[in-house]
Structure formats: C-alpha cells, structure tokens
Design a protein around this motif. Sequence first.
Motif, PDB file in Angstrom:
ATOM      1  N   PRO A  78      23.545  53.922  20.088  1.00  0.00           N
ATOM      2  CA  PRO A  78      24.693  54.645  19.536  1.00  0.00           C
ATOM      3  C   PRO A  78      24.785  54.373  18.032  1.00  0.00           C
ATOM      4  O   PRO A  78      24.175  53.424  17.520  1.00  0.00           O
ATOM      5  CB  PRO A  78      25.874  54.022  20.281  1.00  0.00           C
ATOM      6  N   ALA A  79      25.551  55.190  17.329  1.00  0.00           N
ATOM      7  CA  ALA A  79      25.674  55.078  15.872  1.00  0.00           C
ATOM      8  C   ALA A  79      26.074  53.681  15.420  1.00  0.00           C
ATOM      9  O   ALA A  79      25.608  53.207  14.389  1.00  0.00           O
ATOM     10  CB  ALA A  79      26.667  56.118  15.350  1.00  0.00           C
ATOM     11  N   GLU A  80      26.897  52.992  16.210  1.00  0.00           N
ATOM     12  CA  GLU A  80      27.365  51.669  15.788  1.00  0.00           C
ATOM     13  C   GLU A  80      26.318  50.559  15.947  1.00  0.00           C
ATOM     14  O   GLU A  80      26.568  49.416  15.594  1.00  0.00           O
ATOM     15  CB  GLU A  80      28.658  51.287  16.519  1.00  0.00           C
ATOM     16  N   HIS A  81      25.130  50.889  16.440  1.00  0.00           N
ATOM     17  CA  HIS A  81      24.099  49.868  16.631  1.00  0.00           C
ATOM     18  C   HIS A  81      22.933  49.979  15.652  1.00  0.00           C
ATOM     19  O   HIS A  81      21.797  49.612  15.978  1.00  0.00           O
ATOM     20  CB  HIS A  81      23.594  49.886  18.064  1.00  0.00           C
ATOM     21  N   GLN A  82      23.221  50.409  14.465  1.00  0.00           N
ATOM     22  CA  GLN A  82      22.195  50.473  13.420  1.00  0.00           C
ATOM     23  C   GLN A  82      21.545  49.105  13.225  1.00  0.00           C
ATOM     24  O   GLN A  82      20.338  49.006  13.024  1.00  0.00           O
ATOM     25  CB  GLN A  82      22.827  50.953  12.118  1.00  0.00           C
ATOM     26  N   HIS A  83      22.337  48.037  13.297  1.00  0.00           N
ATOM     27  CA  HIS A  83      21.803  46.688  13.104  1.00  0.00           C
ATOM     28  C   HIS A  83      20.737  46.355  14.145  1.00  0.00           C
ATOM     29  O   HIS A  83      19.766  45.654  13.838  1.00  0.00           O
ATOM     30  CB  HIS A  83      22.937  45.654  13.125  1.00  0.00           C
ATOM     31  N   LEU A  84      20.868  46.868  15.369  1.00  0.00           N
ATOM     32  CA  LEU A  84      19.856  46.594  16.393  1.00  0.00           C
ATOM     33  C   LEU A  84      18.548  47.332  16.106  1.00  0.00           C
ATOM     34  O   LEU A  84      17.471  46.812  16.376  1.00  0.00           O
ATOM     35  CB  LEU A  84      20.375  46.966  17.777  1.00  0.00           C
ATOM     36  N   ALA A  85      18.644  48.521  15.540  1.00  0.00           N
ATOM     37  CA  ALA A  85      17.427  49.245  15.160  1.00  0.00           C
ATOM     38  C   ALA A  85      16.633  48.406  14.169  1.00  0.00           C
ATOM     39  O   ALA A  85      15.408  48.258  14.305  1.00  0.00           O
ATOM     40  CB  ALA A  85      17.770  50.606  14.560  1.00  0.00           C
ATOM     41  N   GLY A  86      17.313  47.812  13.205  1.00  0.00           N
ATOM     42  CA  GLY A  86      16.636  46.957  12.229  1.00  0.00           C
ATOM     43  C   GLY A  86      16.129  45.665  12.838  1.00  0.00           C
ATOM     44  O   GLY A  86      15.018  45.213  12.550  1.00  0.00           O
ATOM     45  N   GLN A  87      16.936  45.055  13.682  1.00  0.00           N
ATOM     46  CA  GLN A  87      16.577  43.772  14.280  1.00  0.00           C
ATOM     47  C   GLN A  87      15.324  43.892  15.160  1.00  0.00           C
ATOM     48  O   GLN A  87      14.439  43.043  15.113  1.00  0.00           O
ATOM     49  CB  GLN A  87      17.750  43.232  15.106  1.00  0.00           C
ATOM     50  N   PHE A  88      15.235  44.953  15.958  1.00  0.00           N
ATOM     51  CA  PHE A  88      14.099  45.108  16.860  1.00  0.00           C
ATOM     52  C   PHE A  88      12.873  45.706  16.163  1.00  0.00           C
ATOM     53  O   PHE A  88      11.798  45.780  16.763  1.00  0.00           O
ATOM     54  CB  PHE A  88      14.494  45.941  18.086  1.00  0.00           C
ATOM     55  N   ALA A  89      13.019  46.117  14.905  1.00  0.00           N
ATOM     56  CA  ALA A  89      11.881  46.630  14.142  1.00  0.00           C
ATOM     57  C   ALA A  89      11.116  45.508  13.445  1.00  0.00           C
ATOM     58  O   ALA A  89       9.983  45.705  13.019  1.00  0.00           O
ATOM     59  CB  ALA A  89      12.363  47.651  13.106  1.00  0.00           C
ATOM     60  N   ARG A  90      11.718  44.333  13.334  1.00  0.00           N
ATOM     61  CA  ARG A  90      11.075  43.214  12.635  1.00  0.00           C
ATOM     62  C   ARG A  90      10.061  42.502  13.525  1.00  0.00           C
ATOM     63  O   ARG A  90      10.277  42.325  14.712  1.00  0.00           O
ATOM     64  CB  ARG A  90      12.111  42.199  12.193  1.00  0.00           C
ATOM     65  N   SER A  91       9.000  42.038  12.914  1.00  0.00           N
ATOM     66  CA  SER A  91       7.994  41.248  13.631  1.00  0.00           C
ATOM     67  C   SER A  91       8.222  39.770  13.366  1.00  0.00           C
ATOM     68  O   SER A  91       8.769  39.387  12.331  1.00  0.00           O
ATOM     69  CB  SER A  91       6.586  41.617  13.150  1.00  0.00           C
ATOM     70  N   GLY A  92       7.791  38.944  14.303  1.00  0.00           N
ATOM     71  CA  GLY A  92       7.813  37.505  14.104  1.00  0.00           C
ATOM     72  C   GLY A  92       9.178  36.857  14.196  1.00  0.00           C
ATOM     73  O   GLY A  92       9.346  35.734  13.712  1.00  0.00           O
ATOM     74  N   THR A  93      10.164  37.544  14.773  1.00  0.00           N
ATOM     75  CA  THR A  93      11.495  36.961  14.915  1.00  0.00           C
ATOM     76  C   THR A  93      11.904  37.026  16.386  1.00  0.00           C
ATOM     77  O   THR A  93      11.290  37.735  17.175  1.00  0.00           O
ATOM     78  CB  THR A  93      12.540  37.734  14.080  1.00  0.00           C
ATOM     79  N   ASP A  94      12.957  36.278  16.736  1.00  0.00           N
ATOM     80  CA  ASP A  94      13.527  36.391  18.077  1.00  0.00           C
ATOM     81  C   ASP A  94      14.408  37.628  18.072  1.00  0.00           C
ATOM     82  O   ASP A  94      15.558  37.587  17.636  1.00  0.00           O
ATOM     83  CB  ASP A  94      14.330  35.144  18.429  1.00  0.00           C
ATOM     84  N   LYS A  95      13.873  38.728  18.531  1.00  0.00           N
ATOM     85  CA  LYS A  95      14.581  40.004  18.474  1.00  0.00           C
ATOM     86  C   LYS A  95      15.841  40.015  19.331  1.00  0.00           C
ATOM     87  O   LYS A  95      16.751  40.781  19.079  1.00  0.00           O
ATOM     88  CB  LYS A  95      13.648  41.137  18.880  1.00  0.00           C
ATOM     89  N   PHE A  96      15.899  39.163  20.353  1.00  0.00           N
ATOM     90  CA  PHE A  96      17.054  39.127  21.240  1.00  0.00           C
ATOM     91  C   PHE A  96      18.117  38.107  20.810  1.00  0.00           C
ATOM     92  O   PHE A  96      19.123  37.962  21.502  1.00  0.00           O
ATOM     93  CB  PHE A  96      16.610  38.870  22.684  1.00  0.00           C
ATOM     94  N   ALA A  97      17.923  37.441  19.669  1.00  0.00           N
ATOM     95  CA  ALA A  97      18.911  36.460  19.184  1.00  0.00           C
ATOM     96  C   ALA A  97      20.255  37.149  18.978  1.00  0.00           C
ATOM     97  O   ALA A  97      20.366  38.103  18.221  1.00  0.00           O
ATOM     98  CB  ALA A  97      18.431  35.813  17.895  1.00  0.00           C
ATOM     99  N   GLY A  98      21.273  36.678  19.696  1.00  0.00           N
ATOM    100  CA  GLY A  98      22.615  37.225  19.554  1.00  0.00           C
ATOM    101  C   GLY A  98      22.820  38.591  20.176  1.00  0.00           C
ATOM    102  O   GLY A  98      23.855  39.220  19.965  1.00  0.00           O
ATOM    103  N   VAL A  99      21.855  39.079  20.950  1.00  0.00           N
ATOM    104  CA  VAL A  99      21.942  40.420  21.539  1.00  0.00           C
ATOM    105  C   VAL A  99      22.346  40.297  23.006  1.00  0.00           C
ATOM    106  O   VAL A  99      21.610  39.741  23.823  1.00  0.00           O
ATOM    107  CB  VAL A  99      20.607  41.176  21.419  1.00  0.00           C
ATOM    108  N   SER A 100      23.502  40.837  23.336  1.00  0.00           N
ATOM    109  CA  SER A 100      23.979  40.821  24.717  1.00  0.00           C
ATOM    110  C   SER A 100      23.307  41.930  25.502  1.00  0.00           C
ATOM    111  O   SER A 100      23.135  43.046  25.002  1.00  0.00           O
ATOM    112  CB  SER A 100      25.494  41.027  24.755  1.00  0.00           C
ATOM    113  N   HIS A 101      22.933  41.598  26.731  1.00  0.00           N
ATOM    114  CA  HIS A 101      22.287  42.590  27.582  1.00  0.00           C
ATOM    115  C   HIS A 101      22.462  42.208  29.044  1.00  0.00           C
ATOM    116  O   HIS A 101      22.809  41.078  29.372  1.00  0.00           O
ATOM    117  CB  HIS A 101      20.802  42.724  27.231  1.00  0.00           C
ATOM    118  N   THR A 102      22.252  43.196  29.893  1.00  0.00           N
ATOM    119  CA  THR A 102      22.261  42.997  31.340  1.00  0.00           C
ATOM    120  C   THR A 102      20.906  43.453  31.871  1.00  0.00           C
ATOM    121  O   THR A 102      20.088  43.978  31.120  1.00  0.00           O
ATOM    122  CB  THR A 102      23.388  43.811  32.011  1.00  0.00           C
TER     123      THR A 102
END
Length: 170
Positions: A78-102
Amino acid sequence: MTATSDLAPRRLRDIFGTFASGLTVITSSTPEGPAGFTCQSFASLSLEPALVTFSPARTSSTWPVLRAAGSFTVNILPAEHQHLAGQFARSGTDKFAGVSHTSSPLGNPILDDALAWIDCELHAEYDGGDHTIVVASVRHLSARTDAEPLLFFKGRYAGISQARLLEAAS
C-alpha cells in the motif's frame, strides 16, 4: 512525439518509467529464516489456471533462496509502505528487521497491512535477458479495500494522487 532508436539502458529506463507499476515484496519461509525482495515487475497472467508472473534480476541473491523453497507470497504494497519497498530492495541487510508479519497458508511471510497478498507455488521459469521470468501458481489470496497502492512512476514512489501530480508537472 519523436521516434528514437536509442536503446541505451538509461533511455530505456526513462521510457519504461512512464508506465506506472505497483510494488511488491516477494517473501518466503526458508530454512535460514524469512527471506524476501522488492519486485516491481509483477502482473497477473492467467485466470484459468490462476497464474501470476514476476521477473527478478539475474543478479538477485534472494530469488535462488525463494526458488529453492518452492513457494512464496507476493505482498502488494500500500502507499504507506514505501519504506518497505526500500528496505527489501537492499542487499546484505536483515530485510525483516522491525517488520511485522504473519504466516500465509503455505507458511510464508505476509507483511502486516499489505494491500493484498497472493500465496504461490513455483510453476515455471524462463530466460528473460538480464532477468528471469517466473510463472507462479496461485494457491491462496486476500486483499484490503481501505488503502491505495504504492506506485513507481518516473523513477519515484507515489500513490495514485501523487502520480497524477507528477504527470501534470511533466
């Protein structure tokens, strides 16, 4: 409009960027933990059978991990998740850090507040130049009705109303 035969990557990116696309994060549960990547090249492919397609870059280090898992979830942002688009586009990081999911019915991560999610199993892969064309069989899905999609248009993130403003400014 003037036609051009200039097929330089920058020119292609500029022209292709005039096609507004949604943004997804494709996720999977793997033996090493959750994995995922941002993917702009996603589309529905077939209603019968229910198939979708997306195209990860051949340089992706995450796609081989998801491929090995055999199933994955396409999270439409959704529009409010622009930050997740950037976070999951990066390499070499914990992409799920601080990301809530089920967990999806297939056991894959569904990002909290995703606009929609589509649980899939790998159906086929094809050569797509510098990308791989993935075809996936849809197994489960759900969507919200109270949000607008995150778009990528002319090299920028936008919601629907922002995309209209960007086009008017061009």
